[in-house]
Design a protein around this motif. Structure first.
Motif, PDB file in Angstrom:
ATOM      1  N   HIS A 201       0.810  -1.217   0.000  1.00  0.00           N
ATOM      2  CA  HIS A 201       0.000   0.000   0.000  1.00  0.00           C
ATOM      3  C   HIS A 201       0.847   1.274   0.000  1.00  0.00           C
ATOM      4  CE1 HIS A 201      -4.013  -1.859   0.746  1.00  0.00           C
ATOM      5  NE2 HIS A 201      -3.262  -2.839   1.222  1.00  0.00           N
ATOM      6  N   GLY A 202       2.148   1.145   0.244  1.00  0.00           N
ATOM      7  CA  GLY A 202       3.012   2.314   0.256  1.00  0.00           C
ATOM      8  C   GLY A 202       2.732   3.253   1.414  1.00  0.00           C
ATOM      9  N   THR A 203       2.301   2.705   2.534  1.00  0.00           N
ATOM     10  CA  THR A 203       1.908   3.505   3.696  1.00  0.00           C
ATOM     11  C   THR A 203       3.114   3.816   4.573  1.00  0.00           C
ATOM     12  OG1 THR A 203      -0.152   2.240   3.699  1.00  0.00           O
ATOM     13  CG2 THR A 203       0.285   3.594   5.630  1.00  0.00           C
ATOM     14  N   ALA A 204       3.208   5.054   5.050  1.00  0.00           N
ATOM     15  CA  ALA A 204       4.208   5.377   6.063  1.00  0.00           C
ATOM     16  C   ALA A 204       3.804   4.689   7.359  1.00  0.00           C
ATOM     17  CB  ALA A 204       4.299   6.883   6.258  1.00  0.00           C
ATOM     18  N   LEU A 205       4.798   4.196   8.095  1.00  0.00           N
ATOM     19  CA  LEU A 205       4.513   3.407   9.296  1.00  0.00           C
ATOM     20  C   LEU A 205       5.424   3.861  10.426  1.00  0.00           C
ATOM     21  CD1 LEU A 205       2.904   0.966  10.431  1.00  0.00           C
ATOM     22  CD2 LEU A 205       4.762  -0.507   9.636  1.00  0.00           C
ATOM     23  N   LEU A 206       4.811   4.212  11.560  1.00  0.00           N
ATOM     24  CA  LEU A 206       5.560   4.509  12.778  1.00  0.00           C
ATOM     25  C   LEU A 206       5.370   3.311  13.698  1.00  0.00           C
ATOM     26  CD1 LEU A 206       7.240   6.809  14.058  1.00  0.00           C
ATOM     27  CD2 LEU A 206       5.143   7.600  15.152  1.00  0.00           C
ATOM     28  N   PHE A 207       6.436   2.546  13.901  1.00  0.00           N
ATOM     29  CA  PHE A 207       6.350   1.256  14.579  1.00  0.00           C
ATOM     30  C   PHE A 207       6.919   1.381  15.987  1.00  0.00           C
ATOM     31  CE2 PHE A 207       6.482  -3.130  15.474  1.00  0.00           C
ATOM     32  CZ  PHE A 207       5.756  -3.796  14.503  1.00  0.00           C
ATOM     33  N   VAL A 208       6.036   1.330  16.973  1.00  0.00           N
ATOM     34  CA  VAL A 208       6.423   1.441  18.379  1.00  0.00           C
ATOM     35  C   VAL A 208       6.708   0.046  18.915  1.00  0.00           C
ATOM     36  CG1 VAL A 208       5.641   2.112  20.680  1.00  0.00           C
ATOM     37  CG2 VAL A 208       5.002   3.500  18.687  1.00  0.00           C
ATOM     38  N   THR A 209       7.908  -0.155  19.466  1.00  0.00           N
ATOM     39  CA  THR A 209       8.259  -1.488  19.955  1.00  0.00           C
ATOM     40  C   THR A 209       9.412  -1.396  20.947  1.00  0.00           C
ATOM     41  OG1 THR A 209       8.931  -3.724  19.305  1.00  0.00           O
ATOM     42  CG2 THR A 209       9.861  -1.908  18.045  1.00  0.00           C
ATOM     43  N   HIS A 210       9.505  -2.386  21.821  1.00  0.00           N
ATOM     44  CA  HIS A 210      10.682  -2.524  22.681  1.00  0.00           C
ATOM     45  C   HIS A 210      11.593  -3.627  22.153  1.00  0.00           C
ATOM     46  CE1 HIS A 210       7.792  -5.506  24.198  1.00  0.00           C
ATOM     47  NE2 HIS A 210       8.864  -6.230  24.443  1.00  0.00           N
ATOM     48  N   ASP A 211      11.211  -4.233  21.037  1.00  0.00           N
ATOM     49  CA  ASP A 211      11.901  -5.403  20.502  1.00  0.00           C
ATOM     50  C   ASP A 211      12.791  -4.993  19.325  1.00  0.00           C
ATOM     51  OD1 ASP A 211      12.666  -7.814  19.343  1.00  0.00           O
ATOM     52  OD2 ASP A 211      10.745  -8.787  19.734  1.00  0.00           O
ATOM     53  N   LEU A 212      14.098  -5.006  19.535  1.00  0.00           N
ATOM     54  CA  LEU A 212      15.014  -4.611  18.471  1.00  0.00           C
ATOM     55  C   LEU A 212      15.014  -5.610  17.319  1.00  0.00           C
ATOM     56  CD1 LEU A 212      18.024  -3.287  20.572  1.00  0.00           C
ATOM     57  CD2 LEU A 212      16.435  -1.954  19.189  1.00  0.00           C
ATOM     58  N   GLY A 213      14.645  -6.857  17.590  1.00  0.00           N
ATOM     59  CA  GLY A 213      14.529  -7.822  16.505  1.00  0.00           C
ATOM     60  C   GLY A 213      13.452  -7.423  15.519  1.00  0.00           C
ATOM     61  N   VAL A 214      12.347  -6.856  16.024  1.00  0.00           N
ATOM     62  CA  VAL A 214      11.280  -6.367  15.161  1.00  0.00           C
ATOM     63  C   VAL A 214      11.789  -5.209  14.309  1.00  0.00           C
ATOM     64  CG1 VAL A 214       9.048  -5.183  15.151  1.00  0.00           C
ATOM     65  CG2 VAL A 214       9.424  -7.130  16.671  1.00  0.00           C
ATOM     66  N   VAL A 215      12.524  -4.293  14.927  1.00  0.00           N
ATOM     67  CA  VAL A 215      13.069  -3.144  14.200  1.00  0.00           C
ATOM     68  C   VAL A 215      13.946  -3.614  13.042  1.00  0.00           C
ATOM     69  CG1 VAL A 215      14.623  -1.160  14.387  1.00  0.00           C
ATOM     70  CG2 VAL A 215      12.944  -1.604  16.174  1.00  0.00           C
ATOM     71  N   ALA A 216      14.785  -4.591  13.312  1.00  0.00           N
ATOM     72  CA  ALA A 216      15.695  -5.082  12.271  1.00  0.00           C
ATOM     73  C   ALA A 216      14.937  -5.641  11.084  1.00  0.00           C
ATOM     74  CB  ALA A 216      16.613  -6.152  12.860  1.00  0.00           C
ATOM     75  N   LYS A 217      13.747  -6.187  11.322  1.00  0.00           N
ATOM     76  CA  LYS A 217      12.991  -6.833  10.243  1.00  0.00           C
ATOM     77  C   LYS A 217      12.167  -5.848   9.417  1.00  0.00           C
ATOM     78  CE  LYS A 217      12.401 -11.404  12.406  1.00  0.00           C
ATOM     79  NZ  LYS A 217      13.166 -11.182  13.652  1.00  0.00           N
ATOM     80  N   VAL A 218      11.626  -4.794  10.047  1.00  0.00           N
ATOM     81  CA  VAL A 218      10.618  -4.012   9.333  1.00  0.00           C
ATOM     82  C   VAL A 218      10.947  -2.528   9.154  1.00  0.00           C
ATOM     83  CG1 VAL A 218       8.784  -5.575  10.087  1.00  0.00           C
ATOM     84  CG2 VAL A 218       9.245  -3.501  11.407  1.00  0.00           C
ATOM     85  N   CYS A 219      11.938  -1.984   9.859  1.00  0.00           N
ATOM     86  CA  CYS A 219      12.142  -0.530   9.865  1.00  0.00           C
ATOM     87  C   CYS A 219      13.352  -0.106   9.038  1.00  0.00           C
ATOM     88  CB  CYS A 219      12.314  -0.026  11.295  1.00  0.00           C
ATOM     89  SG  CYS A 219      10.904  -0.378  12.366  1.00  0.00           S
ATOM     90  N   GLN A 220      13.260   1.096   8.454  1.00  0.00           N
ATOM     91  CA  GLN A 220      14.407   1.697   7.768  1.00  0.00           C
ATOM     92  C   GLN A 220      15.121   2.735   8.636  1.00  0.00           C
ATOM     93  OE1 GLN A 220      11.315   2.316   5.355  1.00  0.00           O
ATOM     94  NE2 GLN A 220      11.520   0.111   5.193  1.00  0.00           N
ATOM     95  N   GLN A 221      14.353   3.410   9.497  1.00  0.00           N
ATOM     96  CA  GLN A 221      14.904   4.424  10.407  1.00  0.00           C
ATOM     97  C   GLN A 221      14.570   4.022  11.836  1.00  0.00           C
ATOM     98  OE1 GLN A 221      16.694   6.517   7.611  1.00  0.00           O
ATOM     99  NE2 GLN A 221      16.490   7.604   9.541  1.00  0.00           N
ATOM    100  N   ILE A 222      15.343   4.537  12.779  1.00  0.00           N
ATOM    101  CA  ILE A 222      15.110   4.186  14.180  1.00  0.00           C
ATOM    102  C   ILE A 222      15.380   5.397  15.061  1.00  0.00           C
ATOM    103  CG2 ILE A 222      17.460   3.242  14.344  1.00  0.00           C
ATOM    104  CD1 ILE A 222      16.461   1.344  16.504  1.00  0.00           C
ATOM    105  N   SER A 223      14.491   5.629  16.014  1.00  0.00           N
ATOM    106  CA  SER A 223      14.701   6.632  17.060  1.00  0.00           C
ATOM    107  C   SER A 223      14.739   5.902  18.395  1.00  0.00           C
ATOM    108  CB  SER A 223      13.572   7.663  17.063  1.00  0.00           C
ATOM    109  OG  SER A 223      13.544   8.403  15.854  1.00  0.00           O
ATOM    110  N   VAL A 224      15.808   6.085  19.149  1.00  0.00           N
ATOM    111  CA  VAL A 224      15.973   5.457  20.455  1.00  0.00           C
ATOM    112  C   VAL A 224      15.633   6.491  21.522  1.00  0.00           C
ATOM    113  CG1 VAL A 224      17.553   4.259  22.019  1.00  0.00           C
ATOM    114  CG2 VAL A 224      17.793   3.986  19.533  1.00  0.00           C
TER     115      VAL A 224
END
Length: 288
Positions: A201-224
């Motif tokens: 769908h080409g949707t922008a996604l803000l993914f809130v998580t405490h799991d860095l494994g999830v970040v590695a799989k789905v995110c291009q940018q990261i804010s700590v």
């Protein structure tokens, strides 16, 4: 211009000096996935709620801007803000066991937003809901749309929440720890589904998580985040190659190693916590 641009966003408990967000700045480009990570209480979900205008009554925004597609949400009257958010954003909530209304069938919980907020006809909304359940790989969508939430598994309910979020083709979706309440096998399926839907769908996604494994799989940018303060803002590749902030490095080191289940868990050192807390305190002194 970024689709979402947050600048110096600050929030506190109303009538107190207890700060929850400390000058948060971040951007999300159209079609981009940004992860918000940190310990519980770091302010991750608070940012999402601030965007959606659903902060608890006890919380007040004390400064900054939230610019969505060129419009600062914080300057709009409440009705206009709700219309803009309803037409362009959506939420995938944290707990599929409680996010759906137990007294209503699934169908209306997907279609009501399309009809009431976006003005779709009921027939078009019903047809769209069936398409979406097919897309999230739910068999027999006609039966499921007539079911009540308690008749479905947790994984199916989370798929329905994902379908509902994508229903009106929003430009931005906020996913607030959408796999927390699911078992590991279902988590993997849901993450794969969210990533596929976002790409399709080409949707922008803000993914809130405490799991860095999830970040590695789905995110291009990261804010700590720590204590409502962004301590590192970088690309996901750069973060996993070697974060620059001591707290970011400690957070990464504390992640369990699934390839080595016998490895000891590493707590974040007290010296690192003291140093990052000093950063928080220094920020507070600057803004007083």
């Amino acid at each position: 211009m970024s689709f979402l641009e947050i600048t110096d966003l600050s929030a506190r408990i109303r009538g107190s000096d207890h700060r929850l967000l400390r000058g948060v700045s971040l951007t999300v480009e159209a079609g981009q996935v940004r992860g918000l990570v940190g310990e519980s209480g770091a302010g991750k979900s608070m940012i999402g709620k601030a965007i959606l205008g659903i902060l608890p009554r006890a919380v007040e925004i004390t400064g900054g801007s939230i610019i969505l597609n060129g419009t600062d949400l914080l300057t709009l009257p409440a009705p206009e803000r709700r219309r803009l958010i309803g037409a362009s954003t959506a939420l995938i909530p944290q707990d599929p066991l409680t996010a759906l209304n137990p007294s209503r069938r699934i169908g209306p919980q997907i279609t009501d937003r399309l009809v009431d907020i976006l003005g779709w006809t009921r027939a078009n909304a019903d047809a769209r809901s069936k398409e979406l359940l097919d897309e999230v790989q739910i068999a027999d969508p006609t039966r499921v749309l007539r079911a009540y939430p308690h008749e479905l598994s947790g994984g199916m309910r989370q798929r329905i929440l994902i379908a509902s979020a994508f229903a009106a083709e929003p430009k931005l979706i906020i996913a607030d720890e959408p796999t927390t309440a699911l078992d590991v096998t279902v988590q993997k399926q849901i993450l794969k589904l969210i990533a596929a839907m976002q790409a399709r769908h080409g949707t922008a996604l803000l993914f809130v998580t405490h799991d860095l494994g999830v970040v590695a799989k789905v995110c291009q940018q990261i804010s700590v985040l720590y204590g409502g303060l962004v301590v590192e803002d970088t690309t996901t590749d750069a973060y996993f190659s070697g974060p620059t902030h001591a707290y970011s490095r400690a957070l990464l080191a504390a992640t369990p190693k699934y390839t080595d289940p016998e490895a000891s868990l590493l707590p974040i050192p007290e010296a690192v916590i003291a140093a990052v807390q000093a950063d928080v305190d220094a920020h507070d002194r600057r803004v007083q």
